[in-house]
Design an enzyme around this catalytic site. Structure first.
Site, short mmCIF file in Angstrom:
data_model
loop_
_atom_site.label_atom_id
_atom_site.label_comp_id
_atom_site.label_asym_id
_atom_site.label_seq_id
_atom_site.Cartn_x
_atom_site.Cartn_y
_atom_site.Cartn_z
CD GLU A 174 27.96 -97.88 -41.63
OE1 GLU A 174 28.16 -96.93 -40.86
OE2 GLU A 174 26.96 -98.61 -41.56
CG ASN A 215 28.67 -104.26 -44.61
OD1 ASN A 215 28.04 -104.72 -45.55
ND2 ASN A 215 28.12 -104.00 -43.43
CG HIS A 251 19.99 -100.42 -43.89
ND1 HIS A 251 19.33 -101.36 -43.12
CD2 HIS A 251 21.31 -100.53 -43.56
CE1 HIS A 251 20.20 -102.00 -42.36
NE2 HIS A 251 21.40 -101.52 -42.61
CD GLU A 279 24.20 -103.86 -42.03
OE1 GLU A 279 23.52 -102.86 -41.74
OE2 GLU A 279 25.41 -103.96 -41.75
CG ASP A 281 16.24 -102.63 -43.00
OD1 ASP A 281 16.66 -101.78 -43.82
OD2 ASP A 281 16.58 -102.67 -41.80
O1 9MR Z 1 20.60 -102.65 -35.90
C1 9MR Z 1 21.60 -101.97 -35.17
C2 9MR Z 1 20.94 -101.17 -34.07
O2 9MR Z 1 20.38 -102.03 -33.11
C3 9MR Z 1 21.95 -100.24 -33.43
O3 9MR Z 1 21.28 -99.38 -32.53
C4 9MR Z 1 22.66 -99.45 -34.49
C5 9MR Z 1 23.68 -98.52 -33.88
O4 9MR Z 1 24.58 -98.03 -34.80
O5 9MR Z 1 23.28 -100.33 -35.42
C6 9MR Z 1 22.36 -101.07 -36.11
O6 9MR Z 1 22.99 -101.85 -37.09
C7 9MR Z 1 23.69 -101.12 -38.10
C8 9MR Z 1 24.80 -101.99 -38.60
O7 9MR Z 1 25.62 -102.41 -37.53
C9 9MR Z 1 25.65 -101.26 -39.64
N1 9MR Z 1 24.82 -100.78 -40.71
C10 9MR Z 1 23.66 -100.00 -40.32
C11 9MR Z 1 22.84 -100.79 -39.32
C12 9MR Z 1 21.56 -100.03 -38.99
O8 9MR Z 1 21.86 -98.83 -38.37
#
Ligand code: 9MR
Length: 476
Positions: A174, A215, A251, A279, A281
């Site tokens: 990001e 990513n 997402h 990722e 969903d």
């Molecule tokens: O799924 C992850 C969640 O449990 C955490 O609280 C969150 C914190 O930033 O991160 C989530 O995973 C993220 C991923 O690492 C990067 N892309 C976005 C994902 C969803 O927020």
């Protein structure tokens, strides 16, 4: 990994597929007592998403949380359904190096050990990210040289530990914001845009065999942010910076798969890069309506199919095993139900859409309310055989059984005329002897009231001809 260990664990993990298939046999997607039972003897076992992905040579992954791996249903579903895993949180900087020089591997190791025991690949997530970054880094006041040394230590130590065990990495996560410009972070503030190239070079030096990715989210279609990524990666490649691919987090919101997703994937693969869906969903308002669940299934089908159709798109990871533990409800008020497997580990329409996109069966179709007066066939019952799909060596068929009187069970027999063979069946136990096929009701659809219908399905192979057999139905 050891092949044998992987194989042994694989069979144990197939329990979850049985649970999923049995949930289906119980007649729906909701949790039910039947969800815990074995399917009736002789019922063909559905292939799992993992089986299908393995057959196609793609990855079908999930995000894992180390602290859930002690939960049998979680672990069994993760190993049965997915051939690739990503640490949801355990490999992030704050988890791995919470204090400078103090590395903490327990959670990260646990996920890697689990994956190896189950013969799964691991995708490394993530090394350089503005979020989940400990304050000793984000507020450390480092000079450029100091920060580069801190990054190099983190990257080389983390990748070095898992060299040969984690083959693909989200090196930078990001770096570009929603405004399509470089995001403010300690890395960008201190090093400028070069922090991306520097991170990738360090990663290549740390593990020369690993594939290196950038990513991000909201870059699934062609838009200002993905344009910015396109320009960035063209620039990196021009400079000879080591970069193997780009991760589309995906997402998404139900009904909003970007129409330009394929075109967008292709413009990156045309540069010689790989694309991963990292990722996936697809969230919706909850409680979920049936219409949204169906729409979500279409969306999942579209994303998976789009990836599979583009050479260089190597697979899809969904961001969690079950809706019960998805990040979505915690981050988006009133939304959830974003994954293919629900909170009770039952397959949703989205599961079957992915199953079908990977070359498997589409699973149960929602039963439409009768639109006509029920028919009343003479005799016990009538069966109608319909080919619903066919491809070079295979076909899929649906058989509808309509009762002429109240039935406690039914048997449908037919003869294949064209050398067909049944492969998998659902909602009936199907056996063959030469060209003769016998299908006996499953437990849940044995009883059919006079004038009502039930159906079962099957896939099979053929040798060039897909015939239209005349089935005979007998009631008990
Ligand atoms: O799924 C992850 C969640 O449990 C955490 O609280 C969150 C914190 O930033 O991160 C989530 O995973 C993220 C991923 O690492 C990067 N892309 C976005 C994902 C969803 O927020």
């Amino acid at each position: 990994m050891s092949e044998n260990t992987g194989h042994a664990r694989r069979r144990a993990g197939a329990v979850a597929a049985t649970v999923l298939a049995a949930g289906l046999l119980a007649g729906g997607f909701a949790a039910s007592a039947h969800g815990q039972e074995e399917p009736p003897a002789g019922t063909a076992q559905e292939e799992t998403l993992r089986d299908l992905a393995d057959q196609r040579g793609v990855f079908m992954g999930t995000a894992l949380a180390s602290h859930r791996l002690g939960e049998a249903q979680y672990a069994e579903t993760a190993s049965a359904e997915f051939n690739s895993v990503t640490h949801e949180n355990d490999l992030k900087w704050e988890a791995v190096q919470p204090q400078r020089g103090q590395y903490s591997w327990a959670g990260a190791d646990r996920v890697v050990d689990f994956a190896e025991a189950n013969g799964q690949d691991v995708h490394g997530h993530t090394l350089v990210w503005h979020s989940q970054l400990p304050s000793w880094v984000s507020g450390g006041g480092f000079t450029a040289d100091e920060l580069l040394a801190v990054m190099d230590d983190h990257i080389s130590t983390t990748m070095g530990r898992y060299a040969g065990r984690i083959d693909t990495w989200d090196v930078v996560n990001e770096p570009i914001g929603d405004d399509a410009r470089f995001r403010d972070s300690v890395f960008h503030r201190t090093l400028g845009e070069d922090f991306v190239a520097e991170s990738l070079r360090m990663a290549r030096a740390a593990d020369p065999a690993a594939e290196l990715y950038i990513n991000d989210y909201s870059i699934d279609g062609v838009n200002a942010k993905s344009d910015a990524y396109y320009d960035l990666v063209v620039d990196l490649l021009d400079q000879g910076v080591p970069l193997d691919g780009i991760g589309f987090q995906s997402h998404l919101i139900v009904g909003q798969v970007p129409a330009s997703m394929r075109q967008n994937i292709e413009r990156f693969t045309d540069l010689g890069l790989k694309v991963r869906i990292t990722e996936l969903d697809i969230r919706m308002n909850v409680p979920a309506s049936q219409a949204d669940l169906e729409r979500q299934a279409d969306d999942y089908r579209e994303v998976v199919t789009t990836c599979l159709e583009v050479d260089g798109c190597t697979g899809v990871t969904v961001w969690g095993v079950t809706d019960a533990y998805s990040w979505v409800p915690d981050h988006f008020d009133g939304q959830g139900a974003a994954l293919p497997i629900d909170e009770s580990y039952q397959p949703k329409p989205a599961y079957w859409a992915v199953h079908e996109a990977l070359g498997g069966t589409p699973g149960p179709q929602p039963t439409d309310p009768p639109t006509e007066e029920p028919t009343d066939p003479a005799g016990d019952c009538e069966a109608e055989y319909r080919v619903t799909n066919q491809w070079p060596n295979g076909f899929q068929a649906e058989v509808t059984v309509t009762a002429g009187r109240d039935l406690d069970g039914w048997t449908v027999t037919w003869d294949f005329g064209g050398g067909e063979r049944v492969g998998h069946a659902w909602n009936a136990s199907v056996s063959s002897s030469g060209s003769a096929v016998t299908a006996v009701n499953a437990v849940h659809n044995a009883r059919v009231a006079a004038g009502r219908s039930t159906s079962f399905g099957l896939t099979g192979t053929h040798e060039g001809t897909v015939s239209a057999p005349q089935p005979v139905c007998t009631g008990t």
